[in-house]
Design an enzyme around this catalytic site. Structure first.
Site, PDB file in Angstrom:
ATOM      1  N   GLY A 112    -122.062 -13.176  78.403  1.00  0.00           N
ATOM      2  CA  GLY A 112    -121.064 -13.939  79.317  1.00  0.00           C
ATOM      3  C   GLY A 112    -121.807 -14.070  80.796  1.00  0.00           C
ATOM      4  N   ASP A 145    -116.362 -14.424  85.636  1.00  0.00           N
ATOM      5  CA  ASP A 145    -116.922 -15.371  86.365  1.00  0.00           C
ATOM      6  C   ASP A 145    -118.518 -15.489  86.111  1.00  0.00           C
ATOM      7  OD1 ASP A 145    -117.838 -13.093  87.227  1.00  0.00           O
ATOM      8  OD2 ASP A 145    -116.865 -13.153  89.469  1.00  0.00           O
ATOM      9  N   GLY A 146    -119.119 -14.767  85.210  1.00  0.00           N
ATOM     10  CA  GLY A 146    -120.491 -14.841  85.055  1.00  0.00           C
ATOM     11  C   GLY A 146    -121.391 -14.378  85.994  1.00  0.00           C
ATOM     12  N   ARG A 203    -133.899  -8.295  83.742  1.00  0.00           N
ATOM     13  CA  ARG A 203    -134.174  -7.503  82.984  1.00  0.00           C
ATOM     14  C   ARG A 203    -135.162  -7.901  81.889  1.00  0.00           C
ATOM     15  NH1 ARG A 203    -128.364  -5.519  80.276  1.00  0.00           N
ATOM     16  NH2 ARG A 203    -128.178  -7.463  79.376  1.00  0.00           N
ATOM     17  N   ASP A 281    -121.872  -4.027  70.580  1.00  0.00           N
ATOM     18  CA  ASP A 281    -122.469  -4.994  71.390  1.00  0.00           C
ATOM     19  C   ASP A 281    -123.407  -4.440  72.418  1.00  0.00           C
ATOM     20  OD1 ASP A 281    -119.719  -4.327  72.302  1.00  0.00           O
ATOM     21  OD2 ASP A 281    -120.237  -5.482  74.073  1.00  0.00           O
ATOM     22  N   ASN A 282    -123.389  -3.304  72.535  1.00  0.00           N
ATOM     23  CA  ASN A 282    -124.382  -2.635  73.708  1.00  0.00           C
ATOM     24  C   ASN A 282    -125.286  -1.638  73.117  1.00  0.00           C
ATOM     25  OD1 ASN A 282    -122.915  -3.659  75.719  1.00  0.00           O
ATOM     26  ND2 ASN A 282    -121.640  -1.959  76.095  1.00  0.00           N
ATOM     27  N   ASP A 291    -127.720  -2.111  78.687  1.00  0.00           N
ATOM     28  CA  ASP A 291    -126.570  -2.510  79.326  1.00  0.00           C
ATOM     29  C   ASP A 291    -126.025  -1.306  80.006  1.00  0.00           C
ATOM     30  OD1 ASP A 291    -126.402  -5.144  78.312  1.00  0.00           O
ATOM     31  OD2 ASP A 291    -124.569  -4.888  77.602  1.00  0.00           O
TER      32      ASP A 291
HETATM   33  P1  AMP Z   1    -120.038  -4.954  78.976  1.00  0.00           P
HETATM   34  O1  AMP Z   1    -118.900  -4.295  78.578  1.00  0.00           O
HETATM   35  O2  AMP Z   1    -120.258  -5.170  80.448  1.00  0.00           O
HETATM   36  O3  AMP Z   1    -120.967  -5.035  77.727  1.00  0.00           O
HETATM   37  O4  AMP Z   1    -119.428  -6.525  78.616  1.00  0.00           O
HETATM   38  C1  AMP Z   1    -118.778  -6.949  77.462  1.00  0.00           C
HETATM   39  C2  AMP Z   1    -118.817  -8.497  77.199  1.00  0.00           C
HETATM   40  O5  AMP Z   1    -118.235  -9.053  78.771  1.00  0.00           O
HETATM   41  C3  AMP Z   1    -120.230  -8.934  77.210  1.00  0.00           C
HETATM   42  O6  AMP Z   1    -120.185  -9.940  76.514  1.00  0.00           O
HETATM   43  C4  AMP Z   1    -120.569  -9.576  78.882  1.00  0.00           C
HETATM   44  O7  AMP Z   1    -121.587 -10.469  78.783  1.00  0.00           O
HETATM   45  C5  AMP Z   1    -119.310  -9.951  79.151  1.00  0.00           C
HETATM   46  N1  AMP Z   1    -119.047  -9.783  80.691  1.00  0.00           N
HETATM   47  C6  AMP Z   1    -118.898  -8.685  81.424  1.00  0.00           C
HETATM   48  N2  AMP Z   1    -118.854  -9.029  82.778  1.00  0.00           N
HETATM   49  C7  AMP Z   1    -118.918 -10.318  82.708  1.00  0.00           C
HETATM   50  C8  AMP Z   1    -118.625 -11.361  83.934  1.00  0.00           C
HETATM   51  N3  AMP Z   1    -118.430 -10.906  84.974  1.00  0.00           N
HETATM   52  N4  AMP Z   1    -118.468 -12.555  83.642  1.00  0.00           N
HETATM   53  C9  AMP Z   1    -118.716 -13.055  82.326  1.00  0.00           C
HETATM   54  N5  AMP Z   1    -118.853 -12.377  81.348  1.00  0.00           N
HETATM   55  C10 AMP Z   1    -118.662 -11.045  81.493  1.00  0.00           C
HETATM   56 MG    MG Z   2    -122.705  -5.371  77.181  1.00  0.00          MG
END
Ligand code: AMP
Ligand code: MG
Length: 534
Positions: A112, A145-146, A203, A281-282, A291
């Protein structure tokens, strides 16, 4: 502003795009948020940033890519690794994956905010994928927001490299760059969002493929694609696997993922690392730590401790649960590839091999942490009684094991033995007499055991000091560096990178970094628990 250059002779990198070239991608080229069906990725360019400023680079990660320090300091470096300069041979993409989050199937997640620039093949013929995290929205950004903020990016950047030097399988981090953007985050999820400096981390990893890349395809019954991704993964990342049939190779692969995952978890447990968000997913199929979010390091030895505020209630991802959670995730991966194997029993056996590998290697590691060189019948009991004792009063895990190496086998005085490890207690005055006496008894037993150990004190100490680090990335150290960078002082990042180059060595001028968590940090945000806000 973003520039796309085809002739980039001053940039010392050339990209290959095996993942994007060999696997099917999204047909839709629009960068809109959606379900991406029938594809492993979507082509998407990083969003340009207004004012990239290089905070730090890792010279070791750079060297893996064949980049010198001079090249890291060249103007193009910060442009490429902030996403402002796209080279003609890059094919940037975001991966499609799903995942089980906190035990529940979450559907499509995907990169994301991570964008892969492509792959570099180094002089040793090793393939590295380069990925920008915090590089702007992708089709997988859902409602977010990416972007990424400085505090979480700094934590990921330094921790990746610290883990590498600690000898723990991990993705790596090449650079930390401030974008010049301000990003809105509600750090405590309490309705008080604030603007924070935005950052991008580059990364690197041989592959960023996660359990979730397989799970999403299987959940959609895209079995041809699932098989294609599996073949691709085996060909590139598991070239040693050969088998008499496809099923045989797939099964060998899964068994290997189980083995690598078990080894990674043993390392985490060894140094007191708690990932904090072990969603599927992590989890990397290469058994790499991936992650870095609300992770933490055990300070007081407490198996129920979790650094993640979201996990505070259930404690699913606490230190002591990590071995079980890894196996739970492996079971989700087994379910995902089941349609290609269609035999439950063999997958169960592979899962069992995870448990056995973990158990065996963890026992060996504990023995090494205690410096037990020979094998004795009652060693398991000696070890388990110690772990039990460590939970009785707040005892710093890192300091305790490091100092345990200083036990002198000729020392018979209980008080003196206790003194050797006393620096590790957070409230020495509050320890009751019964516990003190139990600790002394244990130390006596340990000393007697060492007398039969067939290793001189000095040799044992040297061996123990190779498995019990002196320095770990304590949460308060991270927070101090974040505070300084926010004031414009980047020196602390360099200082920490330098410290973690040799985490097992005594570095007398940096002993303060090995100190137990100061009291002011006990409940300070970022120093004790962390939210997922990043
Ligand atoms: P995480 O818990 O950080 O591993 O994130 C879970 C999912 O949310 C993953 O698919 C990330 O790419 C997405 N994600 C986390 N933070 C953001 C962000 N600020 N903008 C877009 N996608 C996000
Ligand atoms: Mg993740």
């Amino acid at each position: 502003m973003q520039t796309i250059v085809t002739d980039h002779s001053e940039v010392a990198l050339s990209f290959e795009n095996q993942f994007a070239n060999e696997l099917p991608g999204d047909q839709d080229m629009e960068n809109t948020r959606r379900q991406v069906i029938g594809a492993c990725y979507s082509l998407v360019a990083p969003t340009p940033v207004p004012a990239p400023a290089l905070v730090a680079y890792s010279k070791e990660a750079a060297a893996e890519l064949g980049l010198s320090e001079e090249e890291c300091r060249a103007p193009w470096f910060k442009d490429v690794f902030s996403g402002n300069l796209i080279l003609g041979d890059m094919k940037p993409y975001a991966m499609c994956y799903g995942g089980h989050q906190f035990g529940n199937w979450a559907g499509q997640l995907g990169d994301g905010r991570a964008i892969n620039l492509g792959e570099i093949v180094n002089a040793a013929n090793q393939r590295w994928t380069l990925q920008l995290k915090g590089a702007g929205p992708t089709p997988y950004s859902r409602s977010a927001d990416g972007l990424a903020v400085l505090r979480s990016s700094l934590r990921e950047f330094i921790c990746s490299e610290a883990m590498y030097h600690l000898g723990i399988p991990t993705t790596r981090a090449l650079s930390l760059i401030l974008t010049g953007d301000q990003v809105l985050r509600d750090m405590f999820y309490d309705g008080h969002p604030e603007l924070e400096p935005g950052a991008v981390v580059c990364r690197t990893s041989p592959s960023f493929i996660r359990f979730g890349n397989f799970e999403i395809l299987s959940s959609r019954k895209e079995y041809d694609l699932l098989e294609q991704l599996l073949r691709f993964t085996i060909k590139n990342d598991f070239p040693e696997i050969h088998g008499s049939s496809d099923v045989d190779r797939y099964l060998q692969w899964f068994t290997e993922v189980c083995r690598k995952t078990a080894q990674m978890i043993v390392h985490w447990m060894r140094v007191g690392f708690v990932h904090g968000v072990m969603n599927s997913d992590n989890m990397s199929v290469l058994g790499l730590t991936i992650d870095y979010g609300p992770y933490g390091w055990l300070e007081g030895y407490d198996p129920t401790w979790t650094p993640n505020t979201t996990d505070a209630q259930g404690r699913r991802y606490c230190y002591g649960n990590q071995p079980y959670m890894a196996q739970w995730n492996l079971m989700q991966l087994a379910n995902a590839i089941y349609p290609l194997i269609k035999e439950e029993k063999v997958l169960q056996e592979a899962l069992e091999s995870y448990r056995l590998t973990f158990q065996e290697e963890w026992q060996q590691t504990l023995r090494a942490k205690l410096g037990l060189h020979t094998d004795e019948k009652h060693d398991d009991q000696l070890i388990s009684s110690l772990l039990e004792l460590l939970t009785k009063t707040e005892t710093d895990m890192t300091i305790f094991f490091r100092d345990l190496a200083n036990v002198d086998v000729s020392e018979k005085d209980g008080d003196k033995l206790l003194h050797i490890v006393s620096e590790s207690f957070y409230s020495p005055d509050a320890i009751d007499d019964e516990h003190l006496s139990n600790l002394k008894s244990w130390l006596h037993l340990y000393r007697l055991r060492l007398l039969r150990n067939d290793l001189a004190d000095e040799q044992r100490k040297q061996k123990m000091n190779r498995v019990n680090p002196k320095y770990v990335f304590r949460n308060y150290l991270a927070q101090q560096a974040i505070d300084k960078v926010q004031e414009g002082d980047y020196s602390e990042v360099e200082e920490l990178l330098e410290l973690f180059r040799n985490p097992y060595d005594e570095q007398p001028e940096r002993h303060h970094c090995a100190a137990k968590r100061p009291e002011w940090a006990r409940n300070k945000p970022g120093c004790s628990m962390l939210s997922c806000s990043s």
